[in-house]
Design a protein around this motif. Sequence first.
Motif, PDB file in Angstrom:
ATOM      1  N   LEU A 437       0.845  -1.196   0.000  1.00 62.38           N
ATOM      2  CA  LEU A 437       0.000   0.000   0.000  1.00 62.38           C
ATOM      3  C   LEU A 437       0.879   1.244   0.000  1.00 62.38           C
ATOM      4  O   LEU A 437       1.982   1.245   0.537  1.00 62.38           O
ATOM      5  CB  LEU A 437      -0.889   0.022   1.252  1.00 62.38           C
ATOM      6  CG  LEU A 437      -1.826  -1.182   1.495  1.00 62.38           C
ATOM      7  CD1 LEU A 437      -2.668  -0.918   2.735  1.00 62.38           C
ATOM      8  CD2 LEU A 437      -2.710  -1.464   0.292  1.00 62.38           C
ATOM      9  N   THR A 438       0.366   2.311  -0.611  1.00 57.63           N
ATOM     10  CA  THR A 438       1.075   3.586  -0.556  1.00 57.63           C
ATOM     11  C   THR A 438       0.876   4.193   0.840  1.00 57.63           C
ATOM     12  O   THR A 438       0.041   3.718   1.622  1.00 57.63           O
ATOM     13  CB  THR A 438       0.540   4.568  -1.605  1.00 57.63           C
ATOM     14  OG1 THR A 438      -0.838   4.874  -1.275  1.00 57.63           O
ATOM     15  CG2 THR A 438       0.615   3.972  -3.010  1.00 57.63           C
ATOM     16  N   GLN A 439       1.611   5.260   1.137  1.00 59.84           N
ATOM     17  CA  GLN A 439       1.480   5.900   2.448  1.00 59.84           C
ATOM     18  C   GLN A 439       0.058   6.405   2.676  1.00 59.84           C
ATOM     19  O   GLN A 439      -0.494   6.256   3.768  1.00 59.84           O
ATOM     20  CB  GLN A 439       2.470   7.063   2.565  1.00 59.84           C
ATOM     21  CG  GLN A 439       3.903   6.610   2.792  1.00 59.84           C
ATOM     22  CD  GLN A 439       4.839   7.786   3.076  1.00 59.84           C
ATOM     23  OE1 GLN A 439       4.494   8.943   2.856  1.00 59.84           O
ATOM     24  NE2 GLN A 439       6.031   7.476   3.566  1.00 59.84           N
ATOM     25  N   MET A 440      -0.539   6.998   1.640  1.00 62.03           N
ATOM     26  CA  MET A 440      -1.896   7.510   1.783  1.00 62.03           C
ATOM     27  C   MET A 440      -2.891   6.360   1.949  1.00 62.03           C
ATOM     28  O   MET A 440      -3.838   6.442   2.752  1.00 62.03           O
ATOM     29  CB  MET A 440      -2.274   8.365   0.565  1.00 62.03           C
ATOM     30  CG  MET A 440      -3.670   8.993   0.646  1.00 62.03           C
ATOM     31  SD  MET A 440      -3.964   9.945   2.181  1.00 62.03           S
ATOM     32  CE  MET A 440      -2.843  11.315   1.951  1.00 62.03           C
ATOM     33  N   GLU A 441      -2.667   5.268   1.221  1.00 62.77           N
ATOM     34  CA  GLU A 441      -3.554   4.108   1.354  1.00 62.77           C
ATOM     35  C   GLU A 441      -3.470   3.515   2.760  1.00 62.77           C
ATOM     36  O   GLU A 441      -4.476   3.091   3.325  1.00 62.77           O
ATOM     37  CB  GLU A 441      -3.199   3.048   0.311  1.00 62.77           C
ATOM     38  CG  GLU A 441      -3.635   3.432  -1.096  1.00 62.77           C
ATOM     39  CD  GLU A 441      -2.968   2.612  -2.200  1.00 62.77           C
ATOM     40  OE1 GLU A 441      -3.278   2.849  -3.376  1.00 62.77           O
ATOM     41  OE2 GLU A 441      -2.121   1.746  -1.877  1.00 62.77           O
ATOM     42  N   GLU A 442      -2.268   3.543   3.331  1.00 61.05           N
ATOM     43  CA  GLU A 442      -2.107   3.046   4.701  1.00 61.05           C
ATOM     44  C   GLU A 442      -2.890   3.913   5.689  1.00 61.05           C
ATOM     45  O   GLU A 442      -3.530   3.394   6.617  1.00 61.05           O
ATOM     46  CB  GLU A 442      -0.626   3.030   5.084  1.00 61.05           C
ATOM     47  CG  GLU A 442       0.163   1.907   4.433  1.00 61.05           C
ATOM     48  CD  GLU A 442       1.622   1.912   4.859  1.00 61.05           C
ATOM     49  OE1 GLU A 442       2.012   2.810   5.628  1.00 61.05           O
ATOM     50  OE2 GLU A 442       2.366   1.022   4.413  1.00 61.05           O
ATOM     51  N   LYS A 443      -2.851   5.246   5.497  1.00 60.37           N
ATOM     52  CA  LYS A 443      -3.605   6.145   6.371  1.00 60.37           C
ATOM     53  C   LYS A 443      -5.096   5.896   6.262  1.00 60.37           C
ATOM     54  O   LYS A 443      -5.815   5.811   7.267  1.00 60.37           O
ATOM     55  CB  LYS A 443      -3.300   7.608   6.014  1.00 60.37           C
ATOM     56  CG  LYS A 443      -1.886   8.051   6.382  1.00 60.37           C
ATOM     57  CD  LYS A 443      -1.651   9.493   5.955  1.00 60.37           C
ATOM     58  CE  LYS A 443      -0.221   9.955   6.266  1.00 60.37           C
ATOM     59  NZ  LYS A 443       0.009  11.338   5.807  1.00 60.37           N
ATOM     60  N   VAL A 444      -5.579   5.778   5.035  1.00 55.75           N
ATOM     61  CA  VAL A 444      -7.007   5.499   4.793  1.00 55.75           C
ATOM     62  C   VAL A 444      -7.386   4.171   5.428  1.00 55.75           C
ATOM     63  O   VAL A 444      -8.440   4.043   6.067  1.00 55.75           O
ATOM     64  CB  VAL A 444      -7.310   5.496   3.272  1.00 55.75           C
ATOM     65  CG1 VAL A 444      -8.721   4.968   3.004  1.00 55.75           C
ATOM     66  CG2 VAL A 444      -7.139   6.896   2.684  1.00 55.75           C
TER      67      VAL A 444
END
Length: 497
Positions: A437-444
Amino acid sequence: MNNEIIYPRSEEEVLLILATAKKEGHLLEIIFDEFVKKPFSMPVLWGCRAYFYGLKKEELSAHPVLFTHLALLSAMDGDLSQAKAYVQFMGKTPRLVKMDTYDMMDICRIKTELVMPYISDAMFFRIVSFLIEENLVPVMGLTLSACRPSILNGFRDFTRYGKYLKKSKDEITEAACRLYGGSVGQKVYEIMLAEWYYQNNNCFEALILVTGTIPLIEQEKDMRCLFVALALQMKILLVNGQTKAARPLVEKIRKRIQITGWDELTSSLNAIECLGACYDGRLQDVERWLDEIAPDENKGIFMMDMYAWMVKVRCYIQTGKYMAAYVLTHQLIALLIPGRRYMDLCECYMLSAIIYYKMKNMEGMCEELSKAIALAKRCGYIRLLADTGNCMVQMLAIYQKEYEEDSFISEIKELAYSVGTYFPDYLKSPYEYYEPLTQMEEKVFRLMAQGLSNDDIARQLGKKTGTVKFHSCNIFRKLQVPTRQEAVERGREIGLL
């Protein structure tokens, strides 16, 4: 029908004998009979430790030889200060050891000190010389060897002396033969040399030596030496991609254990078998060993089971249980430092580096890897690091950006790459089988796991709801699931949450 009692007895059998003796009121007599007059194994002594800890001071004073057992138990528990205190109840060994001032209790004490890691190497060699000169050998139950996957390695670590094995072959062989008795010492020397060859990446020489030694050990019927030799043979075959040739050796060893009654070797054998599953990426077998067979650190760390503890850390890593792996690794490090167990320490630092790497803490990874490399370079543990495979290759690629590459690191990297081609799934955590996952996907994803709606996630992250939906779709695709609930479940399964 053969009713001959096999020694050492099994833990289950001895525990039953002691429980009956306690009930009948003659426990001390039976403890003395089972653990002084008869041969016993270290795991059985460990399993019966509650009976020893329950002995009264006056009972120990009447039978001071039992202080040796308490010292061994303390060493098995990693408490070297207490081990030393128990030994000193029997007196203190002077720097110059002379027979004319010694009685049998003194002999018992120094034979115990022989395996205690708190004594210096100089004192160890003085004691060995004394025992040989005074013909107080063989030493029954001696547990000394460079080979790590068994009880033979005892409490002392001699692997750092590997470079002297060939230079001092005759002296070491003679001393080992006298200490162990018969020709067993010759086999101990050859196994130690084979282990040293292996660590220095002379795998073929190691294999020739250990394969030639096995038939001779079988004739001697020394199960401990045979176990170490077969385990080393299996490891050499395994890391060189010969898994089909390596696997039958496990069953061969298991059958020998059943025939000879050396149950104390079973824990290490199960760990070796599980290590093979780790290399093959057989996660179900790894999880089964973790759940049903592996030793439980919550019940105390049994130092003689160090090989199994190291395998357990690997299993925690491979199943994504990084916090459990970290806690266990640092428990082991704290116990290994006082005993100067350099090879085990090197392995623990390496495993700690892997944990940091998996948790994306590259600073911590580099710090721990530096410790491992320094010890490996000083003591010649090339294969110890290289056998980590792809994980070591990836870590060294990051490490080299901070530190200069040298020939030692280059050799490890090259060998690790070779191991990685045979075993691409070794130490691969569950989430690594999925697209990252990308960093933003991890946050989401983390907010999704908290039960927040797309609108709530958008507000918290300062994004549009459509953007959150876009990232959510990518999360579902990468985790190969259709819904939020299944995504969260998958994330917990593979250690993303």
